[in-house]
Design an enzyme around this catalytic site. Structure first.
Site, short mmCIF file in Angstrom:
data_model
loop_
_atom_site.label_atom_id
_atom_site.label_comp_id
_atom_site.label_asym_id
_atom_site.label_seq_id
_atom_site.Cartn_x
_atom_site.Cartn_y
_atom_site.Cartn_z
N THR A 42 0.82 -1.20 0.00
CA THR A 42 0.00 0.00 0.00
C THR A 42 0.86 1.26 0.00
OG1 THR A 42 -1.86 -1.09 1.09
CG2 THR A 42 -1.72 1.30 1.31
N LYS A 51 0.76 9.41 -2.78
CA LYS A 51 -0.02 10.47 -2.16
C LYS A 51 0.85 11.69 -1.87
CE LYS A 51 -0.32 10.48 2.17
NZ LYS A 51 -0.56 9.97 3.55
N ALA A 115 -0.91 -16.34 -2.34
CA ALA A 115 -0.61 -17.50 -1.49
C ALA A 115 -1.62 -17.56 -0.35
CB ALA A 115 0.80 -17.40 -0.93
N ARG A 205 -11.49 12.13 13.48
CA ARG A 205 -11.82 11.52 14.78
C ARG A 205 -10.61 10.80 15.36
NH1 ARG A 205 -13.87 6.45 16.29
NH2 ARG A 205 -13.96 5.82 14.09
N GLY A 262 -12.85 4.22 5.62
CA GLY A 262 -12.16 3.24 6.45
C GLY A 262 -11.53 2.13 5.64
N HIS A 435 15.37 31.60 15.42
CA HIS A 435 14.55 32.72 14.96
C HIS A 435 15.04 33.21 13.59
CE1 HIS A 435 11.95 36.21 15.41
NE2 HIS A 435 12.96 36.97 15.00
#
Length: 452
Positions: A42, A51, A115, A205, A262, A435
């Site tokens: 994935t 992505k 498999a 969430r 999901g 800074h």
């Protein structure tokens, strides 16, 4: 009993490949791996990597607007998806070759087919025959979940976005998790008219509530037509796109609909039930702290176990498994204080406890600020960043850090090191600021905005 292999890995994603490479390359085990689609899983093929490249691509429109505000004579045209898509495909092909080369160097035998598990030591290959192994590792990841109504109407998933032949002019994204929100921002940045429905009261969430609200507001300001408390009531294909009716009575036709409601563990049809590997309510493989299932010879790592569904976690789990079983180095993957980033625009980086979880657990102090960063303010953009620390009032340890800002993913990685080491608020205070950068706010938050 003599086995064909010491280890057989089912799944060629990040966790499975890491386990195979370490077991074979570092510990000398005889290893085989089966992958039915493309090596890389994935993350590499249909997740994190493509992505993030889309995130980069989608951010240039705003960057060019900023450039004009800074005095550059920049002339732009529309985004060309076909140019980007060709380069994306080439990059994913390159990364897949890298994964295969790594397995080859380690001496792993690769089977490019599905498999399934036949018994505690036997794997059946879809291209014919069976092989035996002393240990079997399930690393098949997860897949997007799509309700039947949406599938019948031709709704896409995040997997399909990378394969689009052309960008739609309008899209409805259904869902409020990080995948839904990321793609809403990506497609919006590429010039697509984006509507997003989420049935809950607020997106993202499980993340810090204040950060969730901040991101939702910025998404709307940037052009995402976000509706919470809203779900799909009806959907069907019509001429010119997909007709959708929502629970609040709104009706519209979209060029495309993407469901990001999901993901579920990829265990269907693997034969795990038949060999008495215990599965959870969502089909996840139930494992102990050593990634071992109820069957002593079968282990599982990564999203298929539904512990923490992040690529670096799967890699750690795969490595720990290989070291434990084949390297005589008992190692448990550490699932505490795992940092993560959500690539909305702007990004969201987070590590540790949310304010909601922390205040239910112990007395806390909350340090937070929100401001317009220098770059945005000069360009005339209204963007605001948010920095937040959750501190234990008793021990003074920093329990959580939440950042909504450009580059938040980079910032949170470094903050996570300090928090993992047990840094206190006073440790942050003693650190001299750099800074002018946004992150200096993390070490200049002197007074809590509230206690609980």
């Amino acid at each position: 009993m003599a086995f064909d292999y010491d280890l057989f890995v089912i799944g060629g994603g990040s966790g499975g490949v890491r386990a195979a490479r370490i077991a074979a390359g570092e510990h000398g085990a005889r290893v085989a791996l089966a992958e039915e689609y493309r090596m890389g899983g994935t993350c590499v093929i249909r997740g994190c990597v493509p992505k993030k490249l889309m995130v980069f691509a989608s951010s240039y429109a705003a960057a060019m607007e900023d450039a004009r505000a800074y005095g550059w004579d920049v002339k732009t045209g529309p985004f060309d998806w076909t140019v980007f898509r060709a380069k994306l495909d080439a990059e994913l092909d390159r990364l897949e070759r890298v994964y295969r080369a790594g397995l080859d160097r380690a001496g792993v035998t690769v089977h490019d087919c599905r498999a399934t598990v036949e018994d505690p030591h036997t794997v059946r290959l879809a291209d014919g025959g069976t092989v035996t192994a002393k240990h079997i590792l399930i690393a098949t990841g997860g897949r997007p979940f799509v309700p039947e109504m949406a599938a019948t109407a031709g709704a896409m998933t995040s997997n399909d976005i990378f394969k689009m032949d052309a960008l739609p002019k309008s899209v409805l994204i259904v869902g409020g998790g990080f995948i839904a929100c990321e793609f809403a921002c990506i497609l919006n940045g590429m010039g697509v008219h984006v509507t997003q429905y989420y049935r809950g009261e607020q997106i993202l969430r499980g993340f810090d509530g204040e950060a969730r609200g901040h991101i939702a507001e910025l998404m709307r300001e940037n052009g995402v037509n976000l509706h919470v408390g809203t779900d799909v009531l009806g959907m069907k294909r019509v001429e010119g796109g997909t007709w959708v009716k929502s629970t609040d009575g709104r009706e519209a036709v979209y060029d495309a609909v993407v469901y990001a409601t999901g993901r579920v563990p990829n265990t269907e049809g693997l034969g795990l039930d038949e060999v008495e590997v215990k599965l959870g309510r969502q089909g996840e493989v139930v494992v102990d702290e050593w990634s071992q299932t109820a069957v002593p010879s079968i282990f599982a790592v990564g999203d298929v176990t539904d512990r923490i569904n992040l690529t670096p976690v799967a890699i750690r789990e795969g490595h720990a498994f290989a070291d434990t079983i084949f390297g005589a180095k008992p190692t448990r993957a550490d699932h505490e204080l795992v940092a993560s980033a959500v690539f909305t625009q702007p990004e969201f980086g987070t590590v540790g406890m949310t304010e909601e979880a922390a205040r239910d657990d112990r007395p806390i102090e909350v340090y937070a600020t929100s401001f317009r960063p220098m770059q945005s303010a000069f360009a005339g953009r209204p963007d605001r960043v948010m920095m937040k620390l959750i501190v234990c009032a008793e021990t003074r340890r920093v329990l959580g850090c939440h950042i909504v800002a450009p580059g938040a993913g980079e910032m949170i990685q470094l903050a996570a090191v300090a928090i993992k080491m047990g840094a206190t608020k006073e440790d942050f205070d003693r650190t001299v600021a750099v800074h002018p950068v946004m992150a200096e706010e993390l070490v200049t938050l002197r007074k809590p905005v509230r206690t609980a």
